[in-house]
Write a protein that holds these residues in place. Structure first.
Motif, PDB file in Angstrom:
ATOM      1  N   GLU A 137       0.829  -1.207   0.000  1.00 33.08           N
ATOM      2  CA  GLU A 137       0.000   0.000   0.000  1.00 33.08           C
ATOM      3  C   GLU A 137       0.862   1.255   0.000  1.00 33.08           C
ATOM      4  O   GLU A 137       0.598   2.213  -0.741  1.00 33.08           O
ATOM      5  N   ALA A 138       1.890   1.267   0.823  1.00 30.77           N
ATOM      6  CA  ALA A 138       2.774   2.434   0.898  1.00 30.77           C
ATOM      7  C   ALA A 138       3.528   2.637  -0.411  1.00 30.77           C
ATOM      8  O   ALA A 138       3.708   3.766  -0.878  1.00 30.77           O
ATOM      9  N   LEU A 139       3.957   1.534  -1.016  1.00 25.49           N
ATOM     10  CA  LEU A 139       4.653   1.617  -2.294  1.00 25.49           C
ATOM     11  C   LEU A 139       3.742   2.205  -3.367  1.00 25.49           C
ATOM     12  O   LEU A 139       4.142   3.092  -4.137  1.00 25.49           O
ATOM     13  N   HIS A 140       2.502   1.728  -3.397  1.00 24.45           N
ATOM     14  CA  HIS A 140       1.541   2.236  -4.380  1.00 24.45           C
ATOM     15  C   HIS A 140       1.247   3.708  -4.144  1.00 24.45           C
ATOM     16  O   HIS A 140       1.045   4.477  -5.098  1.00 24.45           O
ATOM     17  N   GLN A 141       1.241   4.134  -2.880  1.00 23.09           N
ATOM     18  CA  GLN A 141       0.990   5.534  -2.564  1.00 23.09           C
ATOM     19  C   GLN A 141       2.098   6.429  -3.120  1.00 23.09           C
ATOM     20  O   GLN A 141       1.836   7.545  -3.580  1.00 23.09           O
ATOM     21  N   VAL A 142       3.325   5.931  -3.097  1.00 22.56           N
ATOM     22  CA  VAL A 142       4.434   6.693  -3.688  1.00 22.56           C
ATOM     23  C   VAL A 142       4.195   6.893  -5.180  1.00 22.56           C
ATOM     24  O   VAL A 142       4.367   7.997  -5.717  1.00 22.56           O
ATOM     25  N   LEU A 143       3.775   5.829  -5.853  1.00 23.60           N
ATOM     26  CA  LEU A 143       3.496   5.943  -7.287  1.00 23.60           C
ATOM     27  C   LEU A 143       2.331   6.899  -7.536  1.00 23.60           C
ATOM     28  O   LEU A 143       2.348   7.664  -8.508  1.00 23.60           O
ATOM     29  N   THR A 144       1.336   6.867  -6.666  1.00 29.13           N
ATOM     30  CA  THR A 144       0.196   7.781  -6.808  1.00 29.13           C
ATOM     31  C   THR A 144       0.650   9.230  -6.771  1.00 29.13           C
ATOM     32  O   THR A 144       0.130  10.087  -7.507  1.00 29.13           O
ATOM     33  N   MET A 145       1.620   9.538  -5.937  1.00 30.32           N
ATOM     34  CA  MET A 145       2.143  10.907  -5.864  1.00 30.32           C
ATOM     35  C   MET A 145       2.972  11.257  -7.095  1.00 30.32           C
ATOM     36  O   MET A 145       2.922  12.387  -7.584  1.00 30.32           O
ATOM     37  N   LYS A 146       3.709  10.287  -7.618  1.00 27.97           N
ATOM     38  CA  LYS A 146       4.607  10.551  -8.741  1.00 27.97           C
ATOM     39  C   LYS A 146       3.908  10.472 -10.101  1.00 27.97           C
ATOM     40  O   LYS A 146       4.247  11.200 -11.036  1.00 27.97           O
ATOM     41  N   ASP A 147       2.959   9.549 -10.224  1.00 32.56           N
ATOM     42  CA  ASP A 147       2.287   9.315 -11.509  1.00 32.56           C
ATOM     43  C   ASP A 147       0.856   8.868 -11.231  1.00 32.56           C
ATOM     44  O   ASP A 147       0.519   7.692 -11.375  1.00 32.56           O
ATOM     45  N   PRO A 148      -0.011   9.798 -10.803  1.00 27.45           N
ATOM     46  CA  PRO A 148      -1.362   9.412 -10.376  1.00 27.45           C
ATOM     47  C   PRO A 148      -2.187   8.725 -11.461  1.00 27.45           C
ATOM     48  O   PRO A 148      -2.959   7.814 -11.171  1.00 27.45           O
ATOM     49  N   GLU A 149      -2.013   9.122 -12.717  1.00 27.98           N
ATOM     50  CA  GLU A 149      -2.810   8.532 -13.795  1.00 27.98           C
ATOM     51  C   GLU A 149      -2.483   7.057 -13.979  1.00 27.98           C
ATOM     52  O   GLU A 149      -3.372   6.217 -14.075  1.00 27.98           O
ATOM     53  N   TYR A 150      -1.189   6.733 -14.007  1.00 27.60           N
ATOM     54  CA  TYR A 150      -0.796   5.335 -14.197  1.00 27.60           C
ATOM     55  C   TYR A 150      -1.107   4.512 -12.948  1.00 27.60           C
ATOM     56  O   TYR A 150      -1.463   3.339 -13.048  1.00 27.60           O
ATOM     57  N   ALA A 151      -0.983   5.139 -11.774  1.00 27.20           N
ATOM     58  CA  ALA A 151      -1.264   4.430 -10.528  1.00 27.20           C
ATOM     59  C   ALA A 151      -2.699   3.917 -10.491  1.00 27.20           C
ATOM     60  O   ALA A 151      -2.978   2.866  -9.907  1.00 27.20           O
TER      61      ALA A 151
END
Length: 312
Positions: A137-151
């Motif tokens: 979950e935390a890893l995915h949250q990092v991606l959400t901040m960096k690339d929300p569309e792809y996340a």
């Protein structure tokens, strides 16, 4: 001369399977599933997998090829699909790529070269260590901040693809969604892409009815059977829509009615994401099939379009 490839895309429950069988019969075709979850054995009801008796003698490929615990990536899918396309052409038949998993379909129609997107072993290992320390979950949250569309396209438990996306960002300075937006190459195939769409309310009603039918056909029992095999609930396959919601019920986190409503809502949201993905693809020719009383008529209109496109 480029080889022919007919692709049929669109949201869940719009009628892709029915149309594909009609066109395959008419144009001597074989069908390749473009669905990321129909590859798994034992996941039949929740993925709306075409039943053998519904296939009407048309060969279907890339269905039931893996056990639910096995890992499978879009690059794995691409490699297998390209092999199937070549074999179908070798028999002088028409390959039909049919499904709603946008990245899977596009990886085949445009031969996306995953190796073209840079990678870095050191960066990858750093994110793998982050996963071990902080969780998916935390890893995915990092991606959400960096690339929300792809996340939005990735489930948090699909850590392999989440790490890959973070690796690309750190190694190249460009997000995966940016790569997809910039990706405007011409298909290596003589590509005809059929997109099915319908009025949003009609589509959502069909989705709701499909979910009710899945429950009647034994979806809950299918989920329980998969769990009885010892599959962890957070297995990537069991995070598919139709499975993760009923697992919440089985775990006692909500009652059955709540789980079914959540399943319907998630299915409707997925349909919206599918439409968004495919509408970005300039090759898709869209056909509105809202009026189900005219289905046969629409089938013939689409068949005529395919005939004219390929000069049959």
């Amino acid at each position: 001369m480029k080889k022919k490839l007919l692709a049929i895309v669109g949201p869940t429950a719009v009628g892709k399977t029915k149309l594909s069988i009609h066109l395959a019969k008419q144009y001597n075709g074989e069908i390749i599933s473009g669905d990321s979850m129909q590859i798994y054995r034992g996941m039949d009801i929740g993925t709306a997998k075409v039943k053998p008796e519904e296939q009407e003698g048309i060969p279907h490929h890339l269905i039931d090829i893996l056990e639910p615990h096995e890992d499978f990536s879009v690059s794995d899918f691409q490699a297998l699909a390209l092999q199937k396309i070549d074999r179908i052409h070798a028999m002088d038949k028409l390959p039909l790529l049919v499904g709603g998993t946008g990245l899977y379909v596009q990886s085949v129609t445009h031969h996306f070269q995953f190796s073209e997107v840079g990678g870095d072993k050191e960066v990858r290992e750093r994110w793998e260590a982050y996963l071990q320390q902080h969780g998916a979950e935390a890893l995915h949250q990092v991606l959400t901040m960096k690339d929300p569309e792809y996340a939005k396209e990735l489930h948090p438990n699909n850590a392999r693809r989440v790490i890959r996306a973070l690796e690309v960002i750190d190694s190249t300075g460009q997000s995966m969604s940016a790569y997809q937006q910039d990706w405007d190459r011409t298909s290596p195939y003589q590509l005809v892409m059929i997109g099915l769409t319908m009025d949003r309310k009609v589509l959502y009603d069909r989705i709701n009815q499909r979910v009710d039918q899945m429950i009647e056909e034994g979806l809950l029992e299918e989920v329980k059977r998969l769990l009885s095999l010892g599959l962890p609930p957070d297995t990537t396959a069991l995070q598919a829509i139709g499975y993760k919601e009923l697992i919440l019920y089985i775990q006692g986190q909500m009652n059955l009615d709540e789980a079914i409503e959540l399943l319907k809502r998630n299915s409707r949201r997925y349909a919206k994401r599918q439409l968004t993905w495919f509408r970005r693809m300039k090759e898709v020719t869209w056909f509105d099939v809202t009026d189900l009383s005219k289905w046969k008529e629409n089938e013939e209109i689409i068949a005529q379009y395919v005939q004219e496109s390929y000069s049959y």
